[in-house]
Design a protein around this motif. Structure first.
Motif, short mmCIF file in Angstrom:
data_model
loop_
_atom_site.label_atom_id
_atom_site.label_comp_id
_atom_site.label_asym_id
_atom_site.label_seq_id
_atom_site.Cartn_x
_atom_site.Cartn_y
_atom_site.Cartn_z
N CYS A 144 0.85 -1.19 0.00
CA CYS A 144 0.00 0.00 0.00
C CYS A 144 0.88 1.25 0.00
CB CYS A 144 -0.90 0.04 1.23
SG CYS A 144 -2.09 -1.30 1.36
N ILE A 145 0.51 2.22 -0.81
CA ILE A 145 1.23 3.50 -0.81
C ILE A 145 0.66 4.35 0.33
CG2 ILE A 145 1.69 5.62 -2.08
CD1 ILE A 145 1.41 4.00 -4.65
N PRO A 146 1.51 4.81 1.27
CA PRO A 146 1.01 5.58 2.40
C PRO A 146 0.75 7.05 2.04
CG PRO A 146 3.38 5.30 2.61
CD PRO A 146 2.96 4.51 1.39
N ILE A 147 -0.33 7.58 2.59
CA ILE A 147 -0.63 9.01 2.54
C ILE A 147 -0.75 9.44 3.99
CG2 ILE A 147 -2.28 10.77 1.79
CD1 ILE A 147 -3.16 8.84 -0.43
N VAL A 148 0.23 10.19 4.49
CA VAL A 148 0.33 10.42 5.93
C VAL A 148 0.53 11.90 6.25
CG1 VAL A 148 1.27 8.12 6.35
CG2 VAL A 148 2.84 10.03 5.97
N SER A 149 0.16 12.28 7.47
CA SER A 149 0.37 13.64 7.95
C SER A 149 1.86 13.89 8.21
CB SER A 149 -0.43 13.88 9.23
OG SER A 149 -0.14 12.89 10.20
N ASP A 150 2.22 15.16 8.26
CA ASP A 150 3.63 15.56 8.31
C ASP A 150 4.19 15.62 9.73
OD1 ASP A 150 2.13 17.76 9.04
OD2 ASP A 150 3.34 19.20 7.93
N ILE A 151 3.78 14.70 10.59
CA ILE A 151 4.39 14.63 11.92
C ILE A 151 5.74 13.94 11.81
CG2 ILE A 151 2.17 14.68 13.12
CD1 ILE A 151 2.38 11.66 13.48
N ALA A 152 6.62 14.22 12.77
CA ALA A 152 7.99 13.72 12.69
C ALA A 152 8.05 12.19 12.62
CB ALA A 152 8.79 14.22 13.89
N ASN A 153 7.17 11.51 13.35
CA ASN A 153 7.22 10.06 13.40
C ASN A 153 6.87 9.42 12.05
OD1 ASN A 153 6.23 11.31 16.06
ND2 ASN A 153 7.24 9.43 16.73
N HIS A 154 5.97 10.05 11.32
CA HIS A 154 5.66 9.56 9.97
C HIS A 154 6.81 9.82 9.01
CE1 HIS A 154 0.99 9.85 10.63
NE2 HIS A 154 1.52 8.76 11.15
N LYS A 155 7.42 10.99 9.16
CA LYS A 155 8.48 11.38 8.23
C LYS A 155 9.75 10.55 8.41
CE LYS A 155 8.74 15.97 7.74
NZ LYS A 155 8.67 17.40 8.17
N GLU A 156 9.85 9.83 9.53
CA GLU A 156 10.96 8.88 9.69
C GLU A 156 10.81 7.70 8.75
OE1 GLU A 156 11.06 7.50 13.69
OE2 GLU A 156 11.16 9.51 14.56
N ILE A 157 9.56 7.41 8.36
CA ILE A 157 9.25 6.21 7.58
C ILE A 157 8.96 6.54 6.12
CG2 ILE A 157 7.67 4.24 7.42
CD1 ILE A 157 7.07 4.73 10.46
N VAL A 158 8.18 7.59 5.91
CA VAL A 158 7.70 7.93 4.57
C VAL A 158 8.51 9.09 4.00
CG1 VAL A 158 5.71 8.66 3.21
CG2 VAL A 158 5.38 7.14 5.18
N ARG A 159 8.93 8.93 2.76
CA ARG A 159 9.63 9.99 2.02
C ARG A 159 8.72 10.43 0.87
NH1 ARG A 159 13.05 5.85 2.64
NH2 ARG A 159 12.93 5.34 0.42
N HIS A 160 8.38 11.70 0.87
CA HIS A 160 7.40 12.22 -0.07
C HIS A 160 7.84 11.98 -1.52
CE1 HIS A 160 4.00 14.62 -1.28
NE2 HIS A 160 4.77 15.42 -1.99
N ASN A 161 6.92 11.42 -2.30
CA ASN A 161 7.14 11.12 -3.72
C ASN A 161 8.18 10.04 -3.97
OD1 ASN A 161 5.19 12.81 -4.85
ND2 ASN A 161 6.58 14.57 -4.92
N GLU A 162 8.66 9.37 -2.92
CA GLU A 162 9.60 8.26 -3.09
C GLU A 162 8.96 6.92 -2.69
OE1 GLU A 162 13.50 8.73 -1.46
OE2 GLU A 162 13.57 10.87 -1.95
N ASN A 163 8.37 6.88 -1.50
CA ASN A 163 7.69 5.66 -1.08
C ASN A 163 6.31 5.96 -0.51
OD1 ASN A 163 8.33 6.80 1.37
ND2 ASN A 163 9.40 5.02 2.19
N GLY A 164 5.80 7.16 -0.81
CA GLY A 164 4.49 7.56 -0.33
C GLY A 164 4.30 9.06 -0.46
N PHE A 165 3.29 9.57 0.22
CA PHE A 165 2.98 10.99 0.16
C PHE A 165 2.77 11.54 1.57
CE2 PHE A 165 1.23 9.00 -3.69
CZ PHE A 165 1.98 9.65 -4.65
N ILE A 166 3.25 12.76 1.78
CA ILE A 166 3.11 13.45 3.06
C ILE A 166 2.34 14.74 2.83
CG2 ILE A 166 4.34 14.54 4.97
CD1 ILE A 166 6.71 12.69 4.35
N PHE A 167 1.33 14.99 3.67
CA PHE A 167 0.57 16.23 3.56
C PHE A 167 0.69 17.03 4.85
CE2 PHE A 167 -2.41 13.12 5.26
CZ PHE A 167 -3.00 13.80 6.30
N SER A 168 0.46 18.32 4.76
CA SER A 168 0.60 19.22 5.90
C SER A 168 -0.69 19.28 6.71
CB SER A 168 0.96 20.63 5.41
OG SER A 168 0.89 21.55 6.47
N LEU A 169 -0.55 19.12 8.02
CA LEU A 169 -1.70 19.27 8.91
C LEU A 169 -2.15 20.73 9.00
CD1 LEU A 169 -0.79 16.88 11.87
CD2 LEU A 169 -2.65 16.61 10.23
#
Length: 221
Positions: A144-169
């Protein structure tokens, strides 16, 4: 506490950095040990998966599902969600008011959930805060491709446009943009493979066992 422990382990780099910065103790006691998952085989490409969006989590304020509903108002996206909690009825009412299709599914066991993940293209997690979210790791391990909020704990795992997407809260338009542009992205299969590879390398059961064995050996010595 920290002073009396031989080792003190944390599952996220954010927690590691916070404790390291704000507490006085022998810093060599603090160790980073992320959550682990069993490696899974990706059984289907994204193009063959019948459903788009799934989320899993307690239906409480921390998981921030109300933000997701409000942001996707009238955008004609459908999301399946597995979870129970005190916010369930309020979320049902809000989804109806905002014309957002939220399907509340029954809770299922670990192995059934991992089978279910293989039917979805995207895993959505809009949390306000997390530790090292195991359900995110499990979803990624199933492609599954993750779509996650931009909290630090998510950003340790997900890299935007590389293995998923990060959006701003702090910017609902960034979440809208992710959803609206998914159909335009050409490398979704690459992102899916990268998501699986990320957790299979960094969060495998095998590597966690070896590190834990080393920790016990250090304690005994």
């Amino acid at each position: 506490g920290l002073k009396n422990a031989t080792f003190y382990s944390v599952t996220s780099k954010s927690d590691f950095d916070f404790i390291n910065k704000n507490y006085k103790f022998n810093k060599s006691k603090l160790i980073y040990r992320p959550n682990w998952i069993f490696k899974t085989e990706k059984k289907s490409d994204l193009s063959n998966r019948p459903f788009d969006f799934i989320s899993v989590g307690r239906l409480e304020r921390q998981k921030n599902f109300s933000y997701l509903i409000e942001t996707l108002e009238n955008l004609n996206f459908e999301l399946d969600i597995i979870g129970e909690g005190s916010e369930k009825e309020n979320l049902k009412i809000l989804a109806k008011e905002k014309n957002v299709t939220f399907n509340f599914l029954d809770k299922i066991g670990y192995f059934e959930l991992n089978e279910l993940f293989q039917k979805y293209k995207y895993f959505v997690l809009p949390s306000l805060y997390e530790g090292n979210p195991k359900v995110l790791l499990e979803a990624m391990s199933n492609g599954c491709i993750p779509i996650v909020s931009d909290i630090a704990n998510h950003k340790e795992i997900v890299r935007h446009n590389e293995n998923g997407f990060i959006f701003s809260l702090n910017n609902p338009e960034s979440l809208k943009s992710v959803f609206q542009n998914l159909q335009l992205i050409q490398n979704l299969e690459v992102l899916s493979n990268n998501a699986q590879e990320t957790v299979n390398i960094n969060n495998s059961f095998e590597s966690a066992v070896l590190k834990e064995m080393d920790d016990y050996a250090a304690i005994l010595n």
